[in-house]
Motif scaffolding. Sequence first.
Motif, PDB file in Angstrom:
ATOM      1  N   ASN A  73      48.693 -25.215  63.943  1.00 56.48           N
ATOM      2  CA  ASN A  73      48.806 -24.144  62.957  1.00 56.48           C
ATOM      3  C   ASN A  73      49.795 -23.081  63.410  1.00 56.48           C
ATOM      4  O   ASN A  73      50.498 -22.480  62.570  1.00 56.48           O
ATOM      5  CB  ASN A  73      47.440 -23.515  62.705  1.00 56.48           C
ATOM      6  CG  ASN A  73      46.500 -24.445  61.964  1.00 56.48           C
ATOM      7  OD1 ASN A  73      46.933 -25.297  61.194  1.00 56.48           O
ATOM      8  ND2 ASN A  73      45.202 -24.295  62.202  1.00 56.48           N
ATOM      9  N   TYR A  77      53.135 -21.764  61.536  1.00 61.21           N
ATOM     10  CA  TYR A  77      53.385 -20.340  61.298  1.00 61.21           C
ATOM     11  C   TYR A  77      54.800 -19.956  61.724  1.00 61.21           C
ATOM     12  O   TYR A  77      55.486 -19.191  61.038  1.00 61.21           O
ATOM     13  CB  TYR A  77      52.362 -19.503  62.053  1.00 61.21           C
ATOM     14  CG  TYR A  77      52.683 -18.028  62.065  1.00 61.21           C
ATOM     15  CD1 TYR A  77      52.450 -17.246  60.944  1.00 61.21           C
ATOM     16  CD2 TYR A  77      53.243 -17.430  63.194  1.00 61.21           C
ATOM     17  CE1 TYR A  77      52.767 -15.892  60.940  1.00 61.21           C
ATOM     18  CE2 TYR A  77      53.560 -16.081  63.201  1.00 61.21           C
ATOM     19  CZ  TYR A  77      53.321 -15.324  62.077  1.00 61.21           C
ATOM     20  OH  TYR A  77      53.647 -13.986  62.078  1.00 61.21           O
ATOM     21  N   GLU A  82      53.946 -17.782  57.417  1.00 60.39           N
ATOM     22  CA  GLU A  82      52.653 -17.521  56.807  1.00 60.39           C
ATOM     23  C   GLU A  82      51.581 -18.288  57.573  1.00 60.39           C
ATOM     24  O   GLU A  82      51.745 -19.475  57.854  1.00 60.39           O
ATOM     25  CB  GLU A  82      52.645 -17.947  55.333  1.00 60.39           C
ATOM     26  CG  GLU A  82      53.604 -17.165  54.452  1.00 60.39           C
ATOM     27  CD  GLU A  82      53.170 -15.719  54.278  1.00 60.39           C
ATOM     28  OE1 GLU A  82      51.951 -15.447  54.413  1.00 60.39           O
ATOM     29  OE2 GLU A  82      54.030 -14.859  54.003  1.00 60.39           O
ATOM     30  N   SER A  84      48.232 -20.262  57.914  1.00 56.60           N
ATOM     31  CA  SER A  84      47.278 -21.042  57.124  1.00 56.60           C
ATOM     32  C   SER A  84      46.823 -22.214  57.982  1.00 56.60           C
ATOM     33  O   SER A  84      47.505 -22.606  58.945  1.00 56.60           O
ATOM     34  CB  SER A  84      47.912 -21.554  55.824  1.00 56.60           C
ATOM     35  OG  SER A  84      48.996 -22.430  56.105  1.00 56.60           O
ATOM     36  N   ASP A 317      41.987 -13.710  57.901  1.00 55.13           N
ATOM     37  CA  ASP A 317      42.497 -15.088  57.946  1.00 55.13           C
ATOM     38  C   ASP A 317      41.441 -16.094  58.395  1.00 55.13           C
ATOM     39  O   ASP A 317      41.530 -17.282  58.042  1.00 55.13           O
ATOM     40  CB  ASP A 317      43.701 -15.174  58.885  1.00 55.13           C
ATOM     41  CG  ASP A 317      44.880 -14.371  58.374  1.00 55.13           C
ATOM     42  OD1 ASP A 317      44.914 -14.091  57.153  1.00 55.13           O
ATOM     43  OD2 ASP A 317      45.757 -14.024  59.176  1.00 55.13           O
TER      44      ASP A 317
END
Length: 585
Positions: A73, A77, A82, A84, A317
């Motif tokens: 992840n 990023y 972003e 996610s 998040d």
Amino acid sequence: MVKHQPLQVYERQLCLSCITGIYGCRWKRYQRSHDDTTKWELLWSLVLLLTFCLLLVWFYFWWEAHNDYSEFNWFLYNRSGEWSDGTVPILATTAAGFTYIAFLMVLALCHIALGQQLNLHWLHKIGVTAALFTTVAGVIAINQTWGQEWDVIPISLQATGPFLHFGALAAATALSWIVAGQVMRAEKTIFQVVIMLLYLSVLLGLYVLPLYITSPCIMEPANLSPRPDVIGHQGAPMVAPENTLWSFQRALQMNVTGLEADVSISSDGVPFLIHDRTLQRTTDVEKVFPDRQMEDASFFNWTDLRQLNAGQWFLKDDPFWTVDTLTVNETARVANQSVCSLEQLLKLSSYHNTTVVFRLRRPPTDHPCYYSWINDTLGAVQRSGIPQSLVMWTPDEHRDQVKQLAPDLIQTSVEKRSPQHLQQLGISSLLLRYNPVITQEISEFVESHINLTLYTVNEPWLYSVLWCSGVSSVSSEAPHILKKVPYPIWLMGPHKYTLLWVSADVISFAVVIGIFVFQKYRMSGMHRYHPEQIMLSAAVRRPSRDMSVMKEKLIFSEMGNGLDSAEELYTDNSYDYYNTQGVGQ
């Protein structure tokens, strides 16, 4: 009016109809065939098998890569900007695709076992093609962006290899039913020989495969090394915001023996903790300093950094899906976290007498502290009052100068070098990712008294493998999970494993022989009967008049056609005639 009686009375075969209907949309009896499968359909069967094998490896890769989902992840990023959880859609599509292809494989095997012609429907062919190309594209993408992660497959096989072998042996033994049926039904000797050779080759390979299976967990329990120490990588980032004071406090509550952090130097010379190049992901910089959110974090001074909140992003998040497990008090603590300095971390470690290891990032060339970054960091160490023997120093730059100014620091390398080279450099500790080190090299480091720490170890199976390999410590994002592993997940002596292996082989061989003998007896019994004789035996409960009619037709059919076996009748054109005349399904 003459009432015509059917030559054969059929019973509904719902299971067979479902198998052929779902696989090839052949729901009716007249649509099915016992003829040999065409070469085109054989080619599609091979494509289906290839897709299944590829998806099996792909599914296994993502199952074992769970240890490094956060790393994946973070890569995403850095590319997209972003945050996610990119593993969710990948896992969903992989699970769906594998389930679909596995279901088609089961249906294909059922066709073979029942002697039905393979005829994959065109919609399934599109689905198989889509699954194949999607998986190939995924493999290529991972190979280009995250290629180092492929090492997780051979490493995980050290934990799963013996059990996967037993599973594969059970599957191959079960397949002997289908293989035996095909061999007994085959008319050509060459086909029988080829099938037998292929199957026996696979079976023999599985029988001797344990000779090539190596696992550090196949050892005598008395030779097991002490439990590896656990170092909190960025604290306890699964239950608290990474690199914050609360994260390190949570890690200490989980009985870690050390803390690991990422360090940058502010514009006014204050070492602080941050993993990324910018502050965008882990702070509210876009709110406090909207014009500077993409600026390098090291160009902020300490006064500016202290204004940022470093905990609210975690609640928003939820990077590890753990926010729901936090108490009200913990949530409040998380929401009020700020950027942590290196000196704060060192004071906390000194108070708890725990080791600290940090990775120091050199500022950019136009940074005010580009030349003084080593001295600024050493100054923070000295001001904190922590004993130097608790600090693992990792930068290679100016190492000789650091040894003179702080001789008691634990000199640590983050590059893989031979034990002899490390000793020549005066380095007593090594910090590496877990994948490039093999078991033999771990033993060499232990014998040379080099303290080896591997990161990032989050899964119990990986921790168990490294424990059995003799690793002295691991760095983990999940100390709350590893603290629940007081002993390797499995540990087996070589003699016990050999006994299990040989026993499984003997049982498998006996079952295979039994299945072949039974199939031969079963097939030979079926060849001795006329198919209408079989139907007569199943129609005992019918009225005597119907029985008489069926017997007369049986006699006339035998006199007129002179058929001797069930196979001849099934291949006769007259059989297809009755099938097409509306005979009940």
